[in-house]
Enzyme design. Sequence first.
Site, PDB file in Angstrom:
ATOM      1  N   ARG A  41      -8.058   3.186  -4.678  1.00 51.22           N
ATOM      2  CA  ARG A  41      -7.474   2.564  -5.528  1.00 51.22           C
ATOM      3  C   ARG A  41      -8.827   2.063  -6.051  1.00 51.22           C
ATOM      4  O   ARG A  41      -9.747   1.973  -6.089  1.00 51.22           O
ATOM      5  CB  ARG A  41      -6.618   2.161  -6.025  1.00 51.22           C
ATOM      6  CG  ARG A  41      -6.444   0.643  -4.364  1.00 51.22           C
ATOM      7  CD  ARG A  41      -5.991  -0.165  -4.549  1.00 51.22           C
ATOM      8  NE  ARG A  41      -6.429  -0.449  -6.570  1.00 51.22           N
ATOM      9  CZ  ARG A  41      -7.763  -1.249  -6.730  1.00 51.22           C
ATOM     10  NH1 ARG A  41      -8.425  -1.298  -4.859  1.00 51.22           N
ATOM     11  NH2 ARG A  41      -8.153  -1.917  -7.171  1.00 51.22           N
ATOM     12  N   GLY A  42      -8.680   1.952  -8.100  1.00 51.12           N
ATOM     13  CA  GLY A  42      -9.528   1.574  -8.998  1.00 51.12           C
ATOM     14  C   GLY A  42      -9.984   2.814  -9.498  1.00 51.12           C
ATOM     15  O   GLY A  42      -9.717   4.017  -8.610  1.00 51.12           O
ATOM     16  N   ASP A 232      -8.660   1.103 -16.646  1.00 47.43           N
ATOM     17  CA  ASP A 232      -7.381   2.040 -15.944  1.00 47.43           C
ATOM     18  C   ASP A 232      -7.575   3.330 -17.674  1.00 47.43           C
ATOM     19  O   ASP A 232      -7.549   4.808 -17.030  1.00 47.43           O
ATOM     20  CB  ASP A 232      -6.102   2.250 -15.896  1.00 47.43           C
ATOM     21  CG  ASP A 232      -5.898   1.215 -13.906  1.00 47.43           C
ATOM     22  OD1 ASP A 232      -6.153   0.475 -14.268  1.00 47.43           O
ATOM     23  OD2 ASP A 232      -6.259   2.542 -13.340  1.00 47.43           O
TER      24      ASP A 232
END
Lengths: 341, 341
Positions: A41-42, A232
Site C-alpha cells: 500500500r501507499g 493519494d
Amino acid sequence: MVWDPPVLRLLDQRQLPARVEELVCRTPEEVGEAIRSLAVRGAPAIGMAAAFGLVLGARRIGKTDPDRFRRELQQVADMLAATRPTAVNLFWALRRMMARADALLSAGTEAVVAGLEEEALAIAREDAEVNRRIGLAGADLIRDGDGVLTYCNTGALATAAYGTALGVIRIAHEQGKRFTVYACETRPVLQGARLTAWELLQEGIDGVLITDNMAGHLMQQGRIQMVVVGADRIAANGDTANKIGTYTMAVLARAHGIPFYVASPLSTIDMELASGEAIPIEERNPAEVTHIRGVPVAPEGIRVYNPAFDVTPHAYITGIITEKGIVRPPFTEGLARLFAS
Amino acid sequence: MVWDPPVLRLLDQRQLPARVEELVCRTPEEVGEAIRSLAVRGAPAIGMAAAFGLVLGARRIGKTDPDRFRRELQQVADMLAATRPTAVNLFWALRRMMARADALLSAGTEAVVAGLEEEALAIAREDAEVNRRIGLAGADLIRDGDGVLTYCNTGALATAAYGTALGVIRIAHEQGKRFTVYACETRPVLQGARLTAWELLQEGIDGVLITDNMAGHLMQQGRIQMVVVGADRIAANGDTANKIGTYTMAVLARAHGIPFYVASPLSTIDMELASGEAIPIEERNPAEVTHIRGVPVAPEGIRVYNPAFDVTPHAYITGIITEKGIVRPPFTEGLARLFAS
C-alpha cells in the site's frame, strides 16, 4: 519491494509489526490481490507493484503475434488498474508502462518484455531519487524542538525508499535535527501504529504514537508546530485525496494556526482533474472497522461507513512538497508551472 | 448496576459486546478496582458505583464507636475518590454520602449504614429521573432526517438509565423522530464501538459506526446536523472535560457551522472551578493504545501518549443540556442562575 525475476517479493504489510513476512508474487493476479488486500500500500508503492505486475503478465504472454500480445497485456493492465480506485500513481504507472510497450511493439514481443522490465525498474529507481529530493525540499521546514504530526504511513514501506512525508522527516533527522514526531495510529487499518511507528523505531527517530482523536488536544497544548502528510491523488487546484482522517487533521491545523504540508511526487498529481470533487473515494469492507486484527470490537449487525480516503480542499494546504520544490498557493498556477518546467 | 445487598452487581463493560458478563463486588476495594479498570465507567455511573462502594464499606465497618466509624469510612471514601481523577461526579457522590453520614452519626452507626444505603439508592433514582429530564430538554433539538454525531458512550451503561447525550437521542427516538446516529468508535477504549453501537442496536435506533477520524469527512459532506456529547466535568464558565477526542469534534463542528451540545446533569458541573484549565487530565496505560482487546497493534518500544480526556473551551459549545433545561452562552451567568434557582 524486490524484483527478483521471475517473481516480485513484497514485505507483507498486513503482518507488520507482529511478523516480518515476505509475500512472493508469481503472477499479475497475485500482485493485484496484494494491492487489493493492502499487503502492499501507499500510492507510490502501489504504482511500482503494478508496474512489476505488468512485467509478470508480459513474461507470461510470451512470444506471440503483436496484436494478440497488445490485447492480452491491456487485459492485465485493466485487471491491475481495477484493484484500487483512488491513488493515481497506479494509473500513472500503468499508462507509462503501456506507452513503453506500444513504442517497442514493432520490435517484437521479446523486446517489449525486456523494455517493460527496464521501465518498471526505472519507475522504482526514479521514485527513490524523487523521494530524496522531496525530503531535501521539505527538511528545511522542520526546526529543532518542533513537534511534527504525521498521518498514515508514507515511509519506505509506501514508496521505493525514504518515503514522502516520512522522507521529509527522515532527511531532517539525517541532518541532525532534534524533533519529535507524533504518529497518528490511523484507523481503521492502523498504518500509523503498525508501520510508521515501526519505521520510526528502525531509524531511531524520536516518535510518539497517539490515537487519531488526540491530535486536537496536542495542538491545543501547543505541542505541534507542523503537520506533514502524503497524498493519494492531488487535483490540478491542489485539492488532495489522502487517507481518511487527513481532512480532519487539516481542519485542526487551520484552527490552531499550524502549517499543513502535503509531501508528494509529481506522479501523484492528476493535472486532468480540475478539483478534488471528482476524485473517486474507495469504500472498503466494514470488517476493517468492526474487527481489529481479526478481533471483533463492535456488536454484530451494526451498520458501518468505511471510506478509505477523504479530500482536503486546497485552501487548507500551506504547501505541496515535490521533487521540484515546494509549491505554495495559488496552487493552480504553481502546479501548472511545475509541469511546464 | 443492581444493588443487591450484600453485593453490588455490575455489567462488566470491559467484556461488551463480546460477552454480557456480571461483575459482583463484595467490598469497596472491588468497587474501586471496577472503576479503575473501566468495568464500570461514565461519569454518573462512576458516582453511583462509588456511593454503593461506600455503603459496602460502612457495612463492613459495622458497629463501633462513632469516631472510629467516621475515620474508617473516610478512608474508604478516600480510596474510592483516588480511583479516577477527572469525572467530578465521583467526588460529588462521595461528598454527598459523607454529609449524610455526618448528619446521622449521633444516631449511631446502624442508623448511618441504613442512611447511606438510602442515600446511594436516592442518587441512582435521581440520576434516572435527571436523565429523563435531560432527554426531554434536548430531544427538541433533533429533527426528522438529521444526522446526529455522538461520541464515547453516554447511555444506560454510563448512567442509571437512559443516559445523557444518548438519553437525548433515546427520547427523540421514543417520540417517533426518524434520524441517523453516527457513533464514533472512540479510541483507545472503543466505548463507542463496543457500548454505544450495542445500545443503539438494543433500542432499534438507526446507528452507523465510524472511526473517529471520519467525523470531519462526514461533516464536509453535509451528513451531520448536530453533535451531542456527554461530560466528565464542566467548569463554572462552561469549559467541558470529556473523553479524549471531544475537543477535536468541537473544532470540526465549529468549522462546519454545526451546533455542538453537551448533555450533562448538574452533578457534573463543578462550580468551584472557574475554568477548564485546572481540570486534572488522567493519563492512562500506554497498553490501551498499543494493544486492542489484548492484541498488539504497534511495535514494542514505541513511546505513547494516552490522555483519557480533553477540555473543550466553552466558546465551542452551543448549549449545555441539563435537567433544568438548556443553558446557552454566556455560560458563567447561565450556570450560576441554574444553581441559584
